[in-house]
Scaffold this active site. Structure first.
Site, short mmCIF file in Angstrom:
data_model
loop_
_atom_site.label_atom_id
_atom_site.label_comp_id
_atom_site.label_asym_id
_atom_site.label_seq_id
_atom_site.Cartn_x
_atom_site.Cartn_y
_atom_site.Cartn_z
N ASP A 167 0.87 -1.18 0.00
CA ASP A 167 0.00 0.00 0.00
C ASP A 167 0.90 1.23 0.00
O ASP A 167 2.13 1.10 0.00
CB ASP A 167 -0.93 -0.04 1.21
CG ASP A 167 -0.16 0.11 2.52
OD1 ASP A 167 1.09 0.09 2.48
OD2 ASP A 167 -0.78 0.25 3.57
N ASP A 216 -8.11 -7.23 0.43
CA ASP A 216 -7.17 -7.56 1.50
C ASP A 216 -7.79 -7.17 2.82
O ASP A 216 -8.66 -6.31 2.88
CB ASP A 216 -5.87 -6.75 1.36
CG ASP A 216 -6.05 -5.33 1.85
OD1 ASP A 216 -6.76 -4.55 1.17
OD2 ASP A 216 -5.53 -4.98 2.93
N HIS A 232 -5.44 -22.21 9.18
CA HIS A 232 -6.79 -22.60 8.79
C HIS A 232 -7.54 -21.43 8.16
O HIS A 232 -8.18 -21.58 7.11
CB HIS A 232 -7.57 -23.13 9.98
CG HIS A 232 -9.02 -23.30 9.66
ND1 HIS A 232 -9.50 -24.40 9.01
CD2 HIS A 232 -10.08 -22.46 9.82
CE1 HIS A 232 -10.79 -24.25 8.79
NE2 HIS A 232 -11.17 -23.07 9.27
N CYS A 278 -6.46 -27.65 5.07
CA CYS A 278 -5.37 -26.90 5.71
C CYS A 278 -4.56 -27.84 6.61
O CYS A 278 -5.05 -28.89 7.03
CB CYS A 278 -5.93 -25.73 6.52
SG CYS A 278 -6.48 -26.16 8.17
#
Lengths: 543, 413
Positions: free
Chosen positions: B91, B270, B339, B310
């Site tokens: 960013d 995000d 996870h 996962c």
């Protein structure tokens, strides 16, 4: 019944207190045997049942993790303890994420590194600690918990007082009686008709700082039993027949020897005292069983215990603790020969103090901010070599996840379009000191993960070095020479540990954790007072 | 950057695209985990890539302060510094200046703030932000924007919008002169608060610069505004933004928000939510979040989600084991973080497959039915998806609809 076979492999004629090589093989009643362990070997310590900072995939990827010590007391915060609820043939392995083929799980009630004062034990129970406070465990409930958890190895309950010193003669006598009775209780054959997994039993060598008491306890183990005593443990003729190994916790020993100085253990002062007490316990016992020491303070101590007593297994507590406080270990056994010049190393060696080199790098120190070399000067990363078969024999390689990070053999695919890279399973460039310095100062957990993998691997390499020297012709003599040289090369006072603890504590305790405020020039908080701090941060057990 | 839309949902505005950057191809729509300080909290880069993630985010503001640009230059950029061989986005630092620093003053020249190191006034200009991002070396870099809280009203919002456009021009100039346009891609950030008129003007101005920017972000949202306003702004911007440029919605991380954004035509998002909530012991599942700290999970001998690939679930870690660890051992945070990142990646991966197969509307319906089930659908999601032709309530006469954000939580009974 799990059996722990120990074969001594030293060729030279063996006496009671000489260094020895051995092989531990665990055979389980149910399930696969665990991979054999060559001794002298490493024990990985745990917290709340897991290896601190290492997720399950990282535990599996860290090859030195084999014999793993779990203490039960942290699970007593729930009733019934969740560990005892799990079913299956290896409930402890499954619940905590260890692999039966790779990991031998040893269970004890108490954390061997915890030396804090406790309420007294009684004839009926041992007091122990969990996050919700003090708990009591009786020999009967210990037995049933152990049978439910099915560890591979278990330490019998021992009456080790953590009450204020000194302990009276009467107290020590009681301690011997209870420890013996509780051992016998665990050795009782199981009443069930279906044979269940019964772990191999270790015994904590009781007797405190009294040579005579220690001797008496050990003699009691090999004494032939008669009458009711024998019936209890039948078909065993002596208690020792049922014992797979002897355990020495150095924390209570140290406390009983030097209660005042316990916070700053003067290792050299007490090492001869330790030696005397350990020898008193072992003298009456057969030499063919593994000997285990918890909480040895330094590699120097390990070497002395191997050399003078013939200890076989050590926990990696100090190395794992080093990972907590930002230290990357950097030493080898045998110590590097002085013919190796600085240029032959890939990176700067640790700091020298009065001609002795630090055992590692305090990566909190500002000097590492721009140090883009790999963690240890003594070890290269695997990526420096074209293939794994070409790993240099001249220069040791550290195969830990920090020095030789390796992309996973398989990646999760989330949609049909996702393309997986072709370089899976390859070694990547090592993580650098500067990166871990950055992670430590920003309070990122990954720093400790990388250091924990590294430090365990360095410790395993150290013990592999010990085994290498001992297996040579004239090994014992060579070993003595190398131990002397190790002491000459490396600093035993571990000043770097004290320095790292201070910096670690200041990051840990600063409000907002990784806050920049702390780094403002001239911002010296009272926390930076190293003596006050080291006293305050002296972890539990003080070792 | 090579950007190619490979499929479009016949009903909604969702699309699947391939974005080829200097460190590989990332298939969109995707969720980008946040590695604020050059590490996904607690994980190694090898662990992150094994989760099937190949685009992560670093924060310019943080990396500029620590380790600092000098260290990153010496190390050869942020990729090498953190050992990440895949795509990276940074960013501009503008958001943190405002959110983390109460003394920041915005002037035409740049953002004037109090240095957290020595308290001295320090100026971050658009040129400076771009040159810092050049030193970091991320594959996607963001323009410096004038960020105002999404709750701000009045002339400040308009001022910030026009200034963001002027700053974009300065960022473009700096970026083009640097010779890095082949390896690093500059994204513009649409501002304009919650005012449709301002958003329109901003998008128009930025479209005028299309040939000089690689993609567009929709900024100034996820700051506490009404969800009903949020989706309308997203839709308005996504509808107008060029089809052949990726669209990035900043700060979006809740599962329902992500799917609504995808349906409205967003490609990237995000948020720190999945990793942060993991550290507090909350595991995300397709049936809603599980707060593993609650005592109701203390003896549950099943994984978080037994269909999850996962490392945590596939190794059989039980909820009880996690209950024992979370918030007490870092390993608990690692396990739930792994996870949750896989959950986000599955959510988006399934969306990609559904769009490819033409079944995205059904995917949306299934997801909402599983995730909100008896708790009631958030009204704003129903309205947002209706606007693109999907009626979640179709054939669901008994399903409740709840106003407000409608986000679900695992609570103790």
């Amino acid at each position: 019944m799990s059996t722990l076979n120990f074969t001594i492999q030293t060729a030279e004629p063996l006496s009671q207190f000489t260094p020895r090589l051995g092989r531990l093989s665990l055979h389980r009643h149910e399930g696969p045997p665990a991979q054999d362990i060559l001794t002298p070997a490493l024990i990985t310590t745990t917290s709340r049942g897991i290896v601190p900072h290492l997720s399950r995939d990282n535990v599996v990827a860290t090859s030195p993790i084999a014999w793993t010590q779990v203490h039960f007391e942290t699970f007593l915060e729930q009733t019934p303890p969740v560990l005892a609820l799990h079913k299956g043939s290896h409930p402890l392995h499954t619940f905590l994420g260890y692999e039966p083929e790779k990991h031998i799980l040893a269970l004890s009630l108490r954390d061997p590194h915890d030396g804090q004062e406790m309420p007294p034990n009684t004839k009926e129970y041992v007091t122990c600690r969990c996050v919700r406070g003090v708990r009591r465990v009786s020999p009967a409930s210990w037995r049933s918990l152990v049978l439910a958890c099915k560890p591979d190895v278990v330490t019998a309950l021992a009456d080790t007082p953590f009450t204020p010193l000194p302990h009276s003669q009467k107290r020590i006598t009681k301690s011997l009686e209870r420890s013996t009775a509780w051992l016998a209780d665990l050795l009782k054959p199981s009443q069930e008709t279906v044979p269940t997994e019964h772990p191999a039993v270790l015994v904590q060598m009781a007797g405190g700082n009294e040579v005579r008491a220690r001797k008496a306890f050990a003699e009691g183990l090999v004494e032939r039993l008669y009458g009711k005593d024998q019936e209890l443990v039948s078909p065993l003729q002596t208690l020792d027949e049922g014992i797979a190994g002897y355990v020495f916790d150095l924390v209570p020993l140290q406390l009983s020897l030097a209660p005042v100085a316990a916070a700053r253990v003067e290792e050299t002062v007490s090492s001869s005292a330790h030696e005397r007490l350990l020898k008193a316990s072992l003298a009456p016992l057969p030499i063919t069983k593994p000997r285990i020491v918890h909480s040895a303070r330094s590699p120097h101590t390990l070497l002395r215990l191997i050399q003078d007593i013939g200890i076989d297994l050590f926990d990696a507590h100090f190395a794992q603790r080093a990972a907590d406080i930002g230290i990357a270990l950097d030493f080898t056994f045998p110590a590097p020969y002085s013919t190796q010049t600085e240029e032959q190393h890939l990176a700067l060696l640790p700091r020298k103090r009065e001609n002795r080199t630090d055992l590692g790098h305090n990566l909190f120190a500002a000097t590492y901010a721009h140090d883009h070399s790999c963690l240890a000067a003594c070890f290269a990363g695997a990526a420096s070599f074209p293939s794994i078969s070409q790993l240099s024999s001249e220069f040791p390689v550290c195969l830990c996840g920090a020095c030789s990070p390796r992309s996973y053999p398989s990646w999760i695919q989330h949609s049909a379009l996702d393309t997986l890279p072709t370089d899976v399973g390859t070694f990547q460039k090592p993580f650098t000191r500067s990166y871990i310095h950055h992670l430590l100062h920003t309070h990122e957990m990954s720093s400790h993960t990388l250091l924990a993998m590294h430090n365990l691997t360095v410790m395993e390499a150290f013990l592999a070095g010990v085994r290498g020297v001992l297996s040579k012709v004239d090994g014992a003599k060579l070993f003595t020479e190398e131990v002397t040289r190790f002491h000459e090369v490396y600093d035993e006072h571990m000043v770097v540990f004290e320095e790292a603890k201070v910096e670690w504590a200041s990051v840990e305790r600063a409000r907002g954790k990784g806050r920049l405020q702390r780094e403002k020039p001239g911002n010296t908080t009272p926390l930076a007072d190293s003596t006050a701090m080291s006293a305050r941060v002296s972890e539990k057990g003080a070792l | 950057m090579e950007f190619e839309v490979v499929a479009k949902c016949p009903v909604t505005n969702a699309r699947v695209s391939k974005m080829k950057l200097a460190h590989g191809v990332t298939v969109l729509p995707t969720f980008m985990p946040v590695a604020t300080q050059a590490a996904i909290k607690g994980l190694t880069p090898q662990q992150v890539e094994s989760l099937g993630i190949n685009l992560i985010l670093n924060n310019t503001y943080h990396l500029n302060l620590r380790p600092g640009i000098e260290v990153l230059r010496e190390a050869g950029g942020a990729h090498k510094f953190q050992g990440w061989n895949h795509n990276l986005l940074t960013d501009s630092g503008g958001f943190q200046l405002v959110s983390l620093n109460k003394f920041t003053q915005i002037t035409e020249e740049g953002a004037l703030f109090e240095s957290p190191f020595d308290g001295k006034p320090t100026m971050l200009t658009p040129e400076e932000s771009i040159s810092i991002q050049h030193a970091i070396g991320a594959d996607i870099i963001m323009q410096l924007d004038d960020v105002v809280s999404s709750l701000t009203t009045g002339p400040r919002v308009e001022e910030a919008m026009w200034r963001t456009i002027r700053w974009l021009d300065r960022c473009i100039e700096t970026h083009e002169k640097s010779g890095k346009v082949d390896t690093q891609n500059l994204f513009a950030i649409v501002q304009g608060g919650l005012d449709p008129k301002l958003r329109d003007q901003c998008v128009d101005e930025m479209i005028n610069r299309k040939h000089r920017v690689a993609g567009y972000a929709i900024g100034g949202l996820s700051g506490g505004e009404e969800k009903d306003t949020f989706w309308r702004v997203i839709k308005q911007c996504a509808d107008k933004l060029p089809f052949d440029r990726p669209r990035y919605s900043m700060g979006v991380g809740f599962a329902e928000d992500l799917l609504v954004c995808v349906a409205l035509g967003v490609d990237m998002a995000d948020c720190v939510f999945p990793t942060r909530t993991a550290r507090f012991g909350v595991a995300l599942t397709f049936k809603g979040p599980l707060n593993l700290r609650l005592s109701k999970h203390q003896a549950e001998m099943q994984p978080i989600d037994d269909t999850c690939p996962c490392p945590t679930c596939s190794s059989g870690t039980t909820r009880a084991a996690l209950h024992h660890l979370v918030t007490l051992e870092t390993v608990g945070a690692h396990a739930v973080t792994q996870h949750n990142l896989v959950f986000q990646a599955r959510l988006m991966g399934r969306a990609r497959d559904a769009i490819m197969n033409g079944t995205f509307p059904e995917y949306l319906k299934t997801f909402f039915a599983d995730y909100f089930g008896d708790k009631g659908y958030p009204e704003w999601c129903v309205n947002a998806l209706r606007s693109v032709g999907v009626d979640l309530l179709d054939g669901k006469d008994n399903t409740a609809v709840v106003t407000g954000s409608g986000a679900v939580w695992d609570r103790s009974e």
